[in-house]
Design a protein around this motif. Sequence first.
Motif, PDB file in Angstrom:
ATOM      1  N   SER A 212      35.881  33.417  35.647  1.00 28.55           N
ATOM      2  CA  SER A 212      35.942  34.372  36.755  1.00 28.55           C
ATOM      3  C   SER A 212      37.360  34.907  36.927  1.00 28.55           C
ATOM      4  N   THR A 213      37.451  36.100  37.486  1.00 32.63           N
ATOM      5  CA  THR A 213      38.749  36.719  37.738  1.00 32.63           C
ATOM      6  C   THR A 213      39.609  35.825  38.630  1.00 32.63           C
ATOM      7  N   GLU A 214      38.996  35.208  39.627  1.00 29.41           N
ATOM      8  CA  GLU A 214      39.731  34.321  40.530  1.00 29.41           C
ATOM      9  C   GLU A 214      40.378  33.161  39.765  1.00 29.41           C
ATOM     10  N   ILE A 215      39.646  32.573  38.853  1.00 28.73           N
ATOM     11  CA  ILE A 215      40.177  31.444  38.064  1.00 28.73           C
ATOM     12  C   ILE A 215      41.266  31.939  37.109  1.00 28.73           C
ATOM     13  N   VAL A 216      41.043  33.084  36.481  1.00 29.42           N
ATOM     14  CA  VAL A 216      42.057  33.642  35.575  1.00 29.42           C
ATOM     15  C   VAL A 216      43.362  33.868  36.331  1.00 29.42           C
ATOM     16  N   LEU A 217      43.264  34.481  37.501  1.00 28.02           N
ATOM     17  CA  LEU A 217      44.463  34.724  38.308  1.00 28.02           C
ATOM     18  C   LEU A 217      45.167  33.416  38.656  1.00 28.02           C
ATOM     19  N   ASP A 218      44.405  32.403  39.057  1.00 26.07           N
ATOM     20  CA  ASP A 218      45.009  31.119  39.402  1.00 26.07           C
ATOM     21  C   ASP A 218      45.680  30.486  38.195  1.00 26.07           C
ATOM     22  N   ARG A 219      44.980  30.479  37.070  1.00 21.13           N
ATOM     23  CA  ARG A 219      45.534  29.836  35.871  1.00 21.13           C
ATOM     24  C   ARG A 219      46.805  30.522  35.377  1.00 21.13           C
ATOM     25  N   ILE A 220      46.756  31.849  35.300  1.00 19.43           N
ATOM     26  CA  ILE A 220      47.892  32.559  34.715  1.00 19.43           C
ATOM     27  C   ILE A 220      49.011  32.777  35.730  1.00 19.43           C
ATOM     28  N   ALA A 221      48.670  33.264  36.922  1.00 20.22           N
ATOM     29  CA  ALA A 221      49.719  33.523  37.916  1.00 20.22           C
ATOM     30  C   ALA A 221      50.349  32.219  38.414  1.00 20.22           C
ATOM     31  N   GLY A 222      49.641  31.112  38.278  1.00 19.06           N
ATOM     32  CA  GLY A 222      50.193  29.823  38.671  1.00 19.06           C
ATOM     33  C   GLY A 222      50.993  29.141  37.577  1.00 19.06           C
ATOM     34  N   ARG A 223      50.959  29.705  36.389  1.00 16.24           N
ATOM     35  CA  ARG A 223      51.663  29.100  35.253  1.00 16.24           C
ATOM     36  C   ARG A 223      53.169  29.273  35.406  1.00 16.24           C
TER      37      ARG A 223
ATOM     38  N   ALA B 238      50.270  40.962  39.884  1.00 16.08           N
ATOM     39  CA  ALA B 238      50.126  42.373  39.496  1.00 16.08           C
ATOM     40  C   ALA B 238      50.002  42.525  37.984  1.00 16.08           C
ATOM     41  N   ALA B 239      50.800  41.781  37.243  1.00 18.64           N
ATOM     42  CA  ALA B 239      50.747  41.872  35.784  1.00 18.64           C
ATOM     43  C   ALA B 239      49.415  41.344  35.249  1.00 18.64           C
ATOM     44  N   VAL B 240      48.914  40.270  35.840  1.00 16.26           N
ATOM     45  CA  VAL B 240      47.631  39.709  35.396  1.00 16.26           C
ATOM     46  C   VAL B 240      46.501  40.678  35.698  1.00 16.26           C
ATOM     47  N   ILE B 241      46.522  41.287  36.871  1.00 15.36           N
ATOM     48  CA  ILE B 241      45.481  42.264  37.212  1.00 15.36           C
ATOM     49  C   ILE B 241      45.517  43.428  36.230  1.00 15.36           C
ATOM     50  N   ARG B 242      46.699  43.884  35.877  1.00 19.18           N
ATOM     51  CA  ARG B 242      46.827  44.974  34.890  1.00 19.18           C
ATOM     52  C   ARG B 242      46.272  44.524  33.538  1.00 19.18           C
ATOM     53  N   ARG B 243      46.577  43.300  33.117  1.00 19.59           N
ATOM     54  CA  ARG B 243      46.045  42.782  31.851  1.00 19.59           C
ATOM     55  C   ARG B 243      44.515  42.714  31.883  1.00 19.59           C
ATOM     56  N   LEU B 244      43.960  42.351  33.027  1.00 20.16           N
ATOM     57  CA  LEU B 244      42.499  42.302  33.150  1.00 20.16           C
ATOM     58  C   LEU B 244      41.886  43.702  33.089  1.00 20.16           C
ATOM     59  N   GLU B 245      42.576  44.688  33.649  1.00 20.89           N
ATOM     60  CA  GLU B 245      42.101  46.075  33.548  1.00 20.89           C
ATOM     61  C   GLU B 245      42.088  46.529  32.089  1.00 20.89           C
ATOM     62  N   ILE B 246      43.127  46.202  31.365  1.00 18.02           N
ATOM     63  CA  ILE B 246      43.200  46.549  29.941  1.00 18.02           C
ATOM     64  C   ILE B 246      42.103  45.823  29.170  1.00 18.02           C
ATOM     65  N   TYR B 247      41.865  44.569  29.519  1.00 17.66           N
ATOM     66  CA  TYR B 247      40.785  43.803  28.885  1.00 17.66           C
ATOM     67  C   TYR B 247      39.445  44.518  29.071  1.00 17.66           C
ATOM     68  N   GLU B 248      39.172  44.955  30.292  1.00 19.06           N
ATOM     69  CA  GLU B 248      37.909  45.659  30.567  1.00 19.06           C
ATOM     70  C   GLU B 248      37.778  46.923  29.732  1.00 19.06           C
TER      71      GLU B 248
ATOM     72  N   ASP C  95      31.118  28.916  28.815  1.00 21.53           N
ATOM     73  CA  ASP C  95      31.662  28.741  30.155  1.00 21.53           C
ATOM     74  C   ASP C  95      33.073  28.178  30.028  1.00 21.53           C
ATOM     75  N   GLY C  96      34.067  28.954  30.472  1.00 22.99           N
ATOM     76  CA  GLY C  96      35.460  28.549  30.356  1.00 22.99           C
ATOM     77  C   GLY C  96      36.029  27.954  31.629  1.00 22.99           C
ATOM     78  N   GLU C  97      35.163  27.645  32.586  1.00 25.83           N
ATOM     79  CA  GLU C  97      35.651  27.066  33.833  1.00 25.83           C
ATOM     80  C   GLU C  97      35.478  25.555  33.814  1.00 25.83           C
ATOM     81  N   GLY C  98      36.383  24.877  34.501  1.00 23.13           N
ATOM     82  CA  GLY C  98      36.316  23.418  34.582  1.00 23.13           C
ATOM     83  C   GLY C  98      37.482  22.775  33.864  1.00 23.13           C
ATOM     84  N   ASP C  99      37.394  21.487  33.713  1.00 20.53           N
ATOM     85  CA  ASP C  99      38.420  20.675  33.062  1.00 20.53           C
ATOM     86  C   ASP C  99      38.625  21.133  31.614  1.00 20.53           C
ATOM     87  N   SER C 100      39.869  21.130  31.155  1.00 24.81           N
ATOM     88  CA  SER C 100      40.170  21.622  29.807  1.00 24.81           C
ATOM     89  C   SER C 100      39.440  20.834  28.728  1.00 24.81           C
ATOM     90  N   ASP C 101      39.247  19.547  28.917  1.00 25.37           N
ATOM     91  CA  ASP C 101      38.506  18.751  27.929  1.00 25.37           C
ATOM     92  C   ASP C 101      37.040  19.173  27.878  1.00 25.37           C
TER      93      ASP C 101
END
Length: 136
Positions: free
Chosen positions: A36-47, A85-95, A115-121
């Motif tokens: 989900s976009t919410e998870i992508v934003l958390d993962r990348i913007a939180g990195r 902002a950069a992640v949102i732009r990257r997601l727009e380009i992805y679309e 399904d890419g959500e959940g624990d990395s393992d």
Amino acid sequence: SGFVLDGFPRTLPQSVELERILDGHPLHVAINLDVSTEIVLDRIAGRRVCENCGATYHVNAPPAKNWTCDLCGHRVVQREDDTDAAVIRRLEIYEQETVPILDFYRVQERLVKVDGEGDSDEVFERLVGAVESHLG
């Protein structure tokens, strides 16, 4: 006796050119890691990354001391391309540029959604399972 391409191809022309280069030996499977976009934003913007050695952290799993790398002692920072902002732009380009290749591989019956959500393992297990089941 194979290879994994991570993040490539990203556009339809790249997909077509990859097929040409592989000259009759097409990819066995293309995986769409569904997050989900919410998870992508958390993962990348939180990195956060160490300026020196590149060690990776997250705002939810920071280094032990005041954003100083546990490995080399240098500053840990947010990369410019990891801001909201950069992640949102990257997601727009992805679309615009990447989503069209999903149909390219779907028509060829090589697209697998994982399904890419959940624990990395857990996600890794799903990825391995998807590849193994598609290869037979």
